[in-house]
Design an enzyme around this catalytic site. Structure first.
Site, short mmCIF file in Angstrom:
data_model
loop_
_atom_site.label_atom_id
_atom_site.label_comp_id
_atom_site.label_asym_id
_atom_site.label_seq_id
_atom_site.Cartn_x
_atom_site.Cartn_y
_atom_site.Cartn_z
N HIS A 69 50.44 41.86 46.48
CA HIS A 69 49.16 42.27 45.90
C HIS A 69 49.35 42.68 44.43
O HIS A 69 48.55 42.30 43.56
CB HIS A 69 48.59 43.43 46.72
N GLU A 72 49.85 39.63 42.46
CA GLU A 72 48.56 38.94 42.25
C GLU A 72 47.86 39.47 41.01
O GLU A 72 47.31 38.70 40.21
CB GLU A 72 47.68 39.13 43.48
N HIS A 73 47.92 40.79 40.82
CA HIS A 73 47.28 41.39 39.65
C HIS A 73 48.08 41.12 38.37
O HIS A 73 47.50 40.81 37.32
CB HIS A 73 47.15 42.91 39.83
#
Length: 977
Positions: A69, A72-73
């Site tokens: 996650h 992803e950022h």
């Protein structure tokens, strides 16, 4: 059809693996493999200008630090070719994209975008490919002084993902579904939280982040997807040259094994925060039972099991609905896991259960009943295949992603009619086919999970976070703390510096089409009711809408309108009880829906239209059945079933309460708008926190007789041809048949014995067809409230959340006013050039920005925000920034691109002409607004900033939803709820 030829040019080599026409979806699927890296590519060629690209990586974490996650950022926050800060968010304002985002699933991460512009597609593809291939280091979380400029302020945890997941974990439904998955697949990657468990995120190190990227973000672990009408050759060339050519094949070792079955049932318990809006505080328990099913790469098996799951739990005719919902043991079904993991699962459970009833729920579920509504489910599949959405490419990308991620055949997954045909053959040859599936799967690997509220839940979480903080601070030396302070200053300085985004590709304002594409409509009538016809390629479906006015409805009944809309199509009508009605809807339509409507006038902020919108669709052959269902609802709805109403009421109240954590910013803005316009006041009553509280109150009532008496009164005012207008969207050859059936329906409606008078005296009539002068019977009848006095109001809703949702609205000008265009551009420019940096980058909120819509209200918002009053101060500083003109022509042009991307977004055939039908906004008015947008200047932006948003000039409302805030509570200027 398998091909042996090789697709190559220059040094590019892709092997054609398969080319398959998929007639159901009007596309051709092309599967390829990149020779040197093994990267897979699927291209879906279809006559659709909204082209889409996606790349997904199989990301399989083995801890809950949220490494996929955070990646992803961070991968979209700067790369080798594009070293500026946050190229992803900058590209939102340099393109005409119809979609840009990234997703972290349990076992894959996906980066999709779509656009209708070929040059834009190449620009975005270049940025995305470089970001995922040549990532530059960014941070995931950090220790920083609460005030970065004060070394004596306490150290705190900061980070966007950290705050996002704190917000996600305040949603008990999401948290429950996550825990259920962890326990159902305990032996591999699904045993952890891929998005990150908030406190475990704080254990992630740089070395872990970099190592995960090196092993998972490699072409050998990638699946590329393209869709639309652009040529495949250009896609392959660009993907090879920009990314794949610099890599060699590796063995990523990211495969997920099947979860071994277990013989003995397993049972677990968890706690959550109490629901502050639960209608019964003693019924807040949840229990569900889940079973491991088959491998999701077995396309037909998953199709069968998905159909079986729908038969068992979907709608009032399903056996579990009858056994669990109707006895009112609970309020609604609990969350399900589904088909997004290596193995599918079946889950059924109940929320809103009293503790004493948990064992009863378990016994009922273990009886595993089954029901037969097969044709209705197959009809639903046929409707879904024929319906054309504006984001069809994205829908397909997300649909195939879980199966393809585990090396299943994505093309076979798209051949839905073949699965339907095989399913019918299996039923014909084996009448007990579905019953055998129940016996096969629902005997082993059974998991029971219960959840109960703990009034100290968030207090304990806060204590755990504080303990974690103290643990990390305790080992810091003075030099460590000094380094943290200096890094904080460096970060603050970097975030405050103007960005040089010249390295990023961009479209120009001159690339935008200067004219609005025309949407031809024809006006007619059916039984004296005005009808708008819009001929569109709807693939055999007919779409029907009807707008009915609320003008004669007494004020005391208005709060009940959303409830009326929700239940009226689910109570039964005429000779049909509610089960028979639901079954016929499933067999003959895509569903019948009614929603409340508050439509601001395009010329006056104190004028609006109020009504309800009827919506349905069906295959052309089923038109008589669809209108017969509507006729029953208009003429003879059932209002005599107290128990059925209570079931629906409790489900709706539960759903509203559950929705606040994911839509808190919308609720905050709706509340903030309440005191600024008559339309805003009614919107809050219909769709805001006021409606949530109202539904809670009536759900708590032991006797619903009074409500049952109100519903027929509402029906008498709303469901009548006297105040109705209709719209039909269909293929040209289907319009005559639709018109004939609509005429029959209108004539079947029982006429009123006497005319009802409007409750409000000031009625303004506007023509449905702008080319027809006012005075025709075909008019929209709007309410005008010239004496409405907007006022300042600040409202605070204390909720058991660890983050805030902040909304502020300012009354400005209506859509047709020349300054409206400037305010639209200003909102987008503020978001991109000031608010994003201050609220997300510096403040750590998951999201924030400004909006300007047709209502004439300029809105500021933040989402999953660790700050409240500080964010309101950011809103004020954004206005000062705009008034001072601290922006360039490039900033203005980028904002215009973003605004045009939204207004030129593709419209589905089913929705063409709806803006004219509902709001009376013609193509001519849209063109006028378009020209005003092109003409927006630097001077115009500073003028509207000062004229409408500056202190002393604005009339604004504020609302905050979030945790206890002592400062607000003690401030008498706030209304605390």
């Amino acid at each position: 059809m398998f091909l042996l030829n090789i697709y190559s040019f220059n040094r590019l080599t892709f092997f054609f693996v398969q080319v398959t026409p998929v007639s159901d979806l009007f596309l051709t699927a092309v599967k390829l493999t990149h020779d040197s890296t093994g990267a897979q590519h699927l291209h879906l060629a279809r006559d659709d200008s909204n082209n889409l690209f996606s790349v997904q990586f199989r990301t399989t974490p083995m801890d809950s630090t949220g490494v996929p996650h955070i990646l992803e950022h961070t991968v979209l926050c700067g790369s080798k070719k594009y070293p500026c800060r946050d190229p992803f968010f900058n590209m939102l304002n340099r393109s005409l994209s119809t979609f840009m985002n990234a997703f972290t699933a349990s076992d894959y991460t996906m980066y999709p975008f779509s656009t209708q512009n070929a040059k834009d597609f190449q620009n975005l593809l270049s940025v995305y490919l470089d970001a995922v291939s040549y990532w530059t280091e960014q941070e995931g979380w950090r220790l920083e002084n609460e005030n970065p400029t004060d070394p004596n302020s306490p150290l705190v945890f900061k980070g966007v993902v950290f705050n996002e997941m704190k917000g996600a974990f305040c949603d008990s439904e999401s948290m429950y579904a996550q825990r259920l998955q962890n326990l159902l697949y305990p032996d591999h990657t699904y045993a952890v939280v891929s998005g990150g468990e908030p406190l475990t995120i704080l254990d992630l190190t740089w070395d872990q982040l970099k190592q995960f990227h090196a092993t998972h973000y490699h072409p050998s672990n990638a699946r590329f997807f393209t869709y639309g009408d652009l040529p495949l050759e250009q896609h392959l060339k660009q993907i090879h040259e920009n990314a794949l050519s610099r890599f060699e094949r590796i063995e990523p070792n990211t495969a997920v094994p099947l979860q071994p079955n277990w013989d003995k049932p397993r049972e677990y318990h968890m706690t959550c925060a109490p629901d502050a809006l639960a209608h019964d505080p003693h019924r807040q328990n949840t229990l569900c039972i889940a079973y491991l099913l088959g491998d999701i790469t077995d396309t037909f098996e998953v199709f069968t099991l998905s159909l079986l799951s729908s038969l068992m739990v979907s709608g009032p005719n399903s056996p579990f609905y009858k056994a669990l919902i109707e006895p009112k043991i609970g309020t609604d079904f609990s969350s399900v896991v589904g088909r997004n993991t290596r193995q599918a699962s079946f889950t059924v459970g109940l929320q809103g259960v009293a503790e004493a009833d948990l064992e009863k729920v378990k016994r009922i579920i273990l009886m595993l009943p089954h029901g037969i509504r097969i044709e209705a489910q197959l009809h639903k599949i046929e409707i879904q295949m024929k319906h054309q959405s504006t984001s069809f490419g994205l829908t397909l990308a997300c649909y195939i992603a879980p199966c393809w991620n585990h090396d299943g055949d994505p093309v076979k997954l798209l051949q839905i009619s073949e699965s339907v045909a095989e399913f019918r053959r299996c039923l014909r040859d084996h009448p007990y086919f579905l019953q055998d599936k129940v016996k096969q799967y629902f005997k082993v690997s059974r998991l029971t999970l219960s959840m109960s509220p703990d009034q100290f839940y968030f207090k304990k979480k806060a204590e755990e976070e504080e303990a974690k903080l103290q643990q990390k601070v305790a080992v810091l030396s003075k030099q460590d703390k000094k380094d943290i302070y200096e890094k904080g200053l460096q970060l603050l300085s970097a975030q405050s510096q103007p960005q040089d985004t010249s390295c990023l590709p961009a479209l120009k304002v001159s690339d935008i089409d200067p004219t609005v594409p025309a949407t031809p409509v024809q006006m007619g009538h059916a039984g004296g009711v005005p009808v708008q016809y819009c001929e569109q390629p709807t693939n055999g479906l007919v779409y029907f809408r009807a707008m009915c006015s609320l003008n004669t409805l007494p004020e005391d009944l208005k709060p009940y309108v959303p409830l009326f809309c929700s239940v009226i199509t689910r109570l039964g009508s005429g000779a049909l009880d509610y089960r028979q009605q639901a079954l016929l809807m499933e067999l003959k339509t895509g569903g019948l829906f009614i929603t409340p409507q508050v439509i601001p006038d395009s010329d006056d902020l104190d004028t609006y239209e109020q009504g309800i919108l009827l919506t349905s669709s069906c295959l052309e052959r089923n038109l008589p059945d669809m209108f017969h269902l509507w006729s029953g609802i208009f003429n003879n709805p059932h209002f005599d079933d107290n128990e059925r109403l209570r079931t629906l009421l409790t489900m709706d109240a539960q759903e509203l309460s559950n929705g606040i954590p994911n839509s808190g910013d919308v609720y905050a803005m709706t509340r903030a708008a309440r005191s600024l316009s008559p339309a805003g006041e009614l919107m809050e009553a219909f769709c805001g926190m006021e409606q949530v509280a109202f539904m809670k109150r009536i759900a708590e009532q032991s006797d619903l007789t009074d409500i049952l008496r109100k519903l027929p009164r509402i029906k008498r005012h709303l469901l009548s041809q006297d105040s109705m207008r209709c719209a039909i969207n269909a293929a040209p050859q289907n319009v005559p048949g639709a018109s004939l059936e609509l005429e029959k329906f209108v004539k079947s409606i029982t006429t009123r014995k006497k005319e009802l008078k409007p409750v409000r005296r000031n009625i303004i009539e506007k023509p449905l067809n702008p080319l027809v002068p006012t005075g025709s019977k075909r008019n929209r009848k709007l309410i005008s409230e010239p004496n409405f006095k907007p006022c300042q109001m600040k409202t605070y809703f204390q909720m058991p959340f660890p983050v805030y949702y902040v909304g502020q609205c300012v009354r400005t000008v209506p859509y047709s006013h020349q300054d409206h265009a400037s305010l639209c551009v200003l909102a987008q420019m503020m978001t991109a050039k000031f608010l994003h940096k201050e609220i997300r980058e510096k403040g750590g909120a998951y999201g924030g920005g400004a909006k300007m819509d047709h209502s004439g209200l300029f809105s500021f918002y933040s989402y999953r925000d660790p700050n409240s009053m500080q964010t309101l101060n950011v809103f004020r500083r954004a206005v000062d920034w705009a008034k001072a003109g601290q922006f360039s022509q490039q900033d203005i042009d980028e904002a215009k691109l973003s605004v045009f991307a939204a207004i030129d977004a593709p419209v589905a055939p089913s929705d063409k002409g709806m803006t004219r039908f509902l709001s009376g906004i013609s193509d001519e008015l849209k063109q006028q607004h378009r020209e005003q947008l092109f003409a927006v200047s630097h001077e115009a932006l500073t003028v509207v900033s000062a004229s409408y948003l500056g202190l002393g000039q604005r009339t604004c409302g504020v609302a905050i939803i979030g945790p206890e805030n002592e400062g607000i509570r003690k401030d008498p200027s706030w209304v605390v709820k």
